[in-house]
Design a protein around this motif. Structure first.
Motif, PDB file in Angstrom:
ATOM      1  N   LYS A  16       5.953   5.596  -6.494  1.00 51.35           N
ATOM      2  CA  LYS A  16       5.758   4.284  -5.891  1.00 51.35           C
ATOM      3  C   LYS A  16       4.317   3.784  -6.032  1.00 51.35           C
ATOM      4  O   LYS A  16       4.070   2.581  -6.048  1.00 51.35           O
ATOM      5  CB  LYS A  16       6.135   4.334  -4.405  1.00 51.35           C
TER       6      LYS A  16
ATOM      7  N   LYS B 122      13.508   1.923   2.878  1.00 46.89           N
ATOM      8  CA  LYS B 122      13.878   0.521   3.098  1.00 46.89           C
ATOM      9  C   LYS B 122      15.315   0.223   2.660  1.00 46.89           C
ATOM     10  O   LYS B 122      15.943  -0.713   3.157  1.00 46.89           O
ATOM     11  CB  LYS B 122      12.917  -0.401   2.340  1.00 46.89           C
TER      12      LYS B 122
ATOM     13  N   LYS C  22       5.389  -1.048  -7.388  1.00 47.54           N
ATOM     14  CA  LYS C  22       6.337  -1.715  -6.495  1.00 47.54           C
ATOM     15  C   LYS C  22       6.552  -3.166  -6.910  1.00 47.54           C
ATOM     16  O   LYS C  22       7.676  -3.675  -6.860  1.00 47.54           O
ATOM     17  CB  LYS C  22       5.835  -1.630  -5.052  1.00 47.54           C
TER      18      LYS C  22
ATOM     19  N   GLY D 188       8.527   7.370   0.960  1.00 51.93           N
ATOM     20  CA  GLY D 188       8.564   6.795  -0.379  1.00 51.93           C
ATOM     21  C   GLY D 188       8.375   7.805  -1.488  1.00 51.93           C
ATOM     22  O   GLY D 188       7.756   8.862  -1.313  1.00 51.93           O
TER      23      GLY D 188
ATOM     24  N   SER E 215      12.700   4.302  -1.536  1.00 53.20           N
ATOM     25  CA  SER E 215      12.114   4.325  -0.198  1.00 53.20           C
ATOM     26  C   SER E 215      13.190   4.193   0.869  1.00 53.20           C
ATOM     27  O   SER E 215      14.338   3.848   0.591  1.00 53.20           O
ATOM     28  CB  SER E 215      11.076   3.209  -0.013  1.00 53.20           C
TER      29      SER E 215
ATOM     30  N   ASN F 164       7.366  -1.790  -0.864  1.00 52.25           N
ATOM     31  CA  ASN F 164       8.688  -1.171  -0.765  1.00 52.25           C
ATOM     32  C   ASN F 164       9.766  -2.138  -0.308  1.00 52.25           C
ATOM     33  O   ASN F 164      10.893  -2.108  -0.801  1.00 52.25           O
ATOM     34  CB  ASN F 164       8.641   0.034   0.173  1.00 52.25           C
TER      35      ASN F 164
ATOM     36  N   GLY G 172      12.355   8.970  -0.234  1.00 52.74           N
ATOM     37  CA  GLY G 172      12.082   8.502  -1.592  1.00 52.74           C
ATOM     38  C   GLY G 172      13.243   8.726  -2.531  1.00 52.74           C
ATOM     39  O   GLY G 172      13.238   8.222  -3.660  1.00 52.74           O
TER      40      GLY G 172
ATOM     41  N   ALA H 235       1.486   1.216   1.945  1.00 49.99           N
ATOM     42  CA  ALA H 235       2.757   0.955   2.627  1.00 49.99           C
ATOM     43  C   ALA H 235       2.600   0.801   4.133  1.00 49.99           C
ATOM     44  O   ALA H 235       3.466   0.219   4.791  1.00 49.99           O
ATOM     45  CB  ALA H 235       3.764   2.062   2.311  1.00 49.99           C
TER      46      ALA H 235
ATOM     47  N   GLU I 239       4.668   9.229  -1.994  1.00 54.84           N
ATOM     48  CA  GLU I 239       3.591   8.242  -2.086  1.00 54.84           C
ATOM     49  C   GLU I 239       2.583   8.493  -0.956  1.00 54.84           C
ATOM     50  O   GLU I 239       2.898   9.191   0.020  1.00 54.84           O
ATOM     51  CB  GLU I 239       4.144   6.826  -2.031  1.00 54.84           C
TER      52      GLU I 239
ATOM     53  N   SER J 129       5.915  -8.651   1.894  1.00 46.81           N
ATOM     54  CA  SER J 129       5.904  -7.248   1.502  1.00 46.81           C
ATOM     55  C   SER J 129       4.593  -6.829   0.855  1.00 46.81           C
ATOM     56  O   SER J 129       3.948  -7.616   0.155  1.00 46.81           O
ATOM     57  CB  SER J 129       7.039  -6.973   0.521  1.00 46.81           C
TER      58      SER J 129
END
Length: 386
Positions: free
Chosen positions: A369, A103, A158, A365, A101, A129, A95, A288, A334, A126
């Motif tokens: 988030k 990602k 998000k 995350g 995140s 994230n 995070g 997520a 998260e 999505s």
């Protein structure tokens, strides 16, 4: 000299990385990035790109789109040890990346590849994230982003990130799996979009670096993490294969993928010894990982086989119990992230993990988030503290 190709693990077909292709033309399976003659040598770059020679050795440094992602903290805390029953448990907090995140690690590599291939539009499905990271990195690169979002199945926090970064938001009915199906239909009809979901093998290359960083600091017996679309499960096994084949590590930690009970098709697939994954209608508080038909399940199974891995599932109540422990420790995450620690507690209680094991749990995350679930709290009056 290292030479990179797109390769199918299942039929062996190879393709040049100059093709915009995600699945094998011959058998339809998702491709890997494969680096011939790879060497474990670190660059003078920072974060994820410190490992450029292991993730995208051939890309020109001037093409790289980076926001300083990677090099996240590895926390040790007595409250988490007490909660989990594991003395040496470490929390790797993804995070702390630029958009909050893990990602971002995959996105820096994938969007850099979009730039190398000269795309001017990106596309992703999505539940949150991915959309935030895709929108941010695309905008940073000067590329237009399109995000397919399942209406009413995304955290407002998000969604706000994606909107703020300038993404074109495409609302659809259904869930993440419906959104992913729309991505596949879109790219089947037109080739001007560059896909940023973990269907893209370059995403996996960026996400490998979480494992590289962990293994530089500690020697875990287990690495636990939340599992949804199984991109991380695929990436983490690939990273450990890299390190083992290059002679960097001798002992391979066991990967532990944790799913939410209401979104656990991979758990059913592995533990039920099914021939193929059977999609489910996903329902969980952990948005997520609210995915019922993960696209990376075959590559994820390969990761588990290599590491003697485990797939476990935890209830929403167990996820929230772990989240409270992480939040109260001053670390925060998260809901989906907390599954990684909830799984440790469950496996410790079952005797599969032991008090003296070393465990790395990945928080995917940031705490902000998803703030739709407000924890119970007591409000004091000013007179109460005098």
């Amino acid at each position: 000299m290292t030479h990179s190709v797109l390769k199918c693990h299942y039929c062996g077909a190879e393709y040049t990385i100059d093709r915009n292709i995600y699945t094998c033309d011959k058998c339809g399976n998702i491709l890997d990035v494969y680096h011939y003659d790879m060497e474990y040598s670190l660059t003078g770059l920072k974060g994820v790109w410190k490992y450029k020679n292991l993730i995208h050795p051939g890309i020109n440094e001037g093409t790289i789109i980076s926001k300083g992602e990677g090099n996240t903290n590895l926390y040790s805390n007595s409250r988490i040890s007490e909660f989990s029953g594991i003395d040496k448990i470490f929390l790797k907090h993804e995070g702390e990346n630029p958009t909050g995140s893990f990602k971002d690690r995959g996105m820096t590599v994938a969007v850099s590849e979009a730039m190398r291939l000269k795309f001017n539009k990106t596309l992703c499905a999505s539940t949150g994230n991915t959309s935030a990271a895709a929108a941010s990195y695309s905008s940073f690169a000067g590329i237009e982003s399109y995000v397919i979002i399942p209406e009413k199945n995304i955290s407002a926090n998000k969604l706000f990130q994606a909107i703020a970064y300038g993404a074109n938001i495409v609302d659809i009915e259904g869930d993440f799996d419906s959104a992913m199906d729309n991505v596949r239909k879109t790219i089947a009809k037109r080739n001007d979009f560059y896909v940023l979901n973990s269907l893209n093998p370059w995403r996996i290359e960026g996400q490998k670096t979480i494992i590289y960083e962990i293994m530089e600091k500690i020697k875990p017996d287990f690495i636990t993490f939340p599992a949804g679309n199984l991109g991380n499960t695929s990436a983490f096994g690939k990273a450990l294969m890299d390190l083992k084949s290059l002679g960097v590590i001798d002992d391979v930690p066991r990967l532990v993928a944790i799913q939410a009970e209401g979104a656990s098709p991979f758990y059913n697939y592995i533990n039920g010894k099914q021939e193929s994954i059977i999609p489910v209608k996903a329902e969980t508080i952990a948005s997520a990982i609210k995915i019922g038909n993960p696209v990376n399940y075959k590559k994820a199974k390969r990761s588990l086989e290599f590491t003697r891995g485990i797939v476990e599932k935890v209830s929403d109540d167990q996820i929230m119990e772990a989240k409270r422990a992480i939040d109260r420790a001053g670390i925060g995450c998260e809901p989906a992230s907390a599954a990684a620690v909830a799984g440790v507690k469950k496996l410790r209680d079952a005797g599969i993990m032991h008090k003296g094991d070393t465990v790395a749990s990945i928080l995917t995350g940031h705490i902000l988030k998803d703030v739709s679930i407000i924890p119970e709290h007591k409000t004091l009056r000013i007179s109460d503290i005098f």
